[in-house]
Design a protein around this motif. Structure first.
Motif, mmCIF file in Angstrom:
data_model
loop_
_atom_site.group_PDB
_atom_site.id
_atom_site.type_symbol
_atom_site.label_atom_id
_atom_site.label_comp_id
_atom_site.label_asym_id
_atom_site.label_seq_id
_atom_site.Cartn_x
_atom_site.Cartn_y
_atom_site.Cartn_z
ATOM 1 N N ILE A 27 0.840 -1.202 0.000
ATOM 2 C CA ILE A 27 0.000 0.000 0.000
ATOM 3 C C ILE A 27 0.873 1.249 0.000
ATOM 4 O O ILE A 27 0.621 2.205 -0.752
ATOM 5 N N ALA A 28 1.910 1.252 0.828
ATOM 6 C CA ALA A 28 2.803 2.422 0.902
ATOM 7 C C ALA A 28 3.474 2.674 -0.443
ATOM 8 O O ALA A 28 3.614 3.829 -0.868
ATOM 9 N N SER A 48 -9.407 6.040 3.459
ATOM 10 C CA SER A 48 -8.946 4.756 3.994
ATOM 11 C C SER A 48 -9.883 3.615 3.634
ATOM 12 O O SER A 48 -9.436 2.490 3.398
ATOM 13 N N VAL A 49 -11.183 3.900 3.591
ATOM 14 C CA VAL A 49 -12.158 2.857 3.246
ATOM 15 C C VAL A 49 -11.949 2.399 1.805
ATOM 16 O O VAL A 49 -11.934 1.197 1.511
ATOM 17 N N ASP A 56 -8.211 -5.029 -0.615
ATOM 18 C CA ASP A 56 -8.923 -6.146 -0.009
ATOM 19 C C ASP A 56 -8.374 -6.447 1.383
ATOM 20 O O ASP A 56 -7.946 -7.567 1.696
ATOM 21 N N THR A 57 -8.393 -5.440 2.235
ATOM 22 C CA THR A 57 -7.838 -5.581 3.573
ATOM 23 C C THR A 57 -8.623 -4.727 4.553
ATOM 24 O O THR A 57 -9.521 -3.969 4.163
ATOM 25 N N SER A 58 -8.287 -4.836 5.814
ATOM 26 C CA SER A 58 -8.876 -3.959 6.827
ATOM 27 C C SER A 58 -8.217 -2.586 6.757
ATOM 28 O O SER A 58 -7.252 -2.378 6.011
ATOM 29 N N ARG A 59 -8.692 -1.652 7.559
ATOM 30 C CA ARG A 59 -8.135 -0.303 7.532
ATOM 31 C C ARG A 59 -6.813 -0.204 8.287
ATOM 32 O O ARG A 59 -6.084 0.776 8.129
ATOM 33 N N THR A 60 -6.488 -1.216 9.097
ATOM 34 C CA THR A 60 -5.255 -1.142 9.890
ATOM 35 C C THR A 60 -4.000 -1.080 9.019
ATOM 36 O O THR A 60 -3.148 -0.194 9.216
#
Length: 246
Positions: A27-28, A48-49, A56-60
């Motif tokens: 992501i980074a 973030s959403v 395909d991941t959580s927001r963490t």
């Protein structure tokens, strides 16, 4: 210039190999490359959403990636507001280029002293390939090739302290360096500058090499200033587009 080369540059500068979670690094890298290449504009919201959905991941992991980019000056995160692409002020930009001009002048002088003839031949070959990219008006490929050229110069010089300082500024300047190359005619001017620099190094003229790279840095700053003025003539900041990153 391949996607793998872009990956290697960002992986090193963002120290992504140190990340235990591969998705954070992914992501980074995606957001970082988007900011640098201008696909994500200064001031643009980073939802973030939507980023979570994209990867395909959580927001963490998204938040961890954005916090990493915040540390490098590419993202701004403030309480009760969406993260957004950093929008440096014109004063900040001038300060960065002032420091960068001095560091690159030192780099050029050391390059003349320390590079072997074979290493200068290698650098000239790189610049010849950059000429082809400039002629093809391939801004992204030329930009990353230029980044790799200067990284190779720092490797040849072998001054660890100088390299660390340049690296500390690298991510903050990459977006600006890419922006400068989008101005009409800038690719041709830039590759001309690189060819003159290599010639000065081959002639072992340290003063000229330092002056040439300083002049090229000043011209790059002027191009950034012109682009900012074109985008936002009243505010002196890059245009802010309020669309999301998704």
């Amino acid at each position: 210039m391949s996607d793998q080369d872009t990956h290697l540059v960002l992986e090193r500068l963002l120290r992504l190999r140190d990340r235990r979670e591969p998705l954070v690094a992914q992501i980074a890298e995606w957001v970082g490359a988007g900011v640098i290449e201008g696909r994500l504009q200064p001031g643009q919201d980073l939802n973030s959403v939507e980023l979570s959905r994209r990867f395909d991941t959580s927001r963490t992991p998204v938040r961890e990636a954005l916090m990493l980019l915040e540390q490098e000056g590419l993202v701004e995160m403030k309480a009760r507001r969406r993260p957004r692409v950093a929008a440096p002020s014109l004063t900040d930009i001038k300060d960065i280029y002032q420091v960068r001009r001095q560091l690159l002048s030192m780099l050029a002088g050391l390059l003349v002293e320390r590079a072997t003839d074979a290493e200068l031949t290698e650098l000239r070959t790189r610049v010849e390939a950059m000429r082809e990219l400039a002629d093809a008006a391939d801004v992204d490929a030329y930009f990353w090739s230029h980044v790799l050229l200067q990284e190779r110069m720092t490797e040849i010089v072998g001054n660890t302290t100088l390299k660390q300082i340049l690296d500390s500024l690298a991510l903050r300047t990459l977006m600006l360096r890419h922006l400068s190359l989008t101005r009409p005619g800038r690719l041709a001017y830039s590759v001309d500058d690189q060819e003159r620099l290599i010639q000065a190094c081959e002639e072992r003229d340290g003063e000229l090499a330092s002056a040439l790279i300083a002049g090229a840095t000043v011209r790059a700053l002027r191009a950034v200033e012109e682009q900012i003025e074109q985008d936002t003539p009243d505010s002196g900041r890059p245009a802010r587009k309020r669309r999301s990153a998704g």
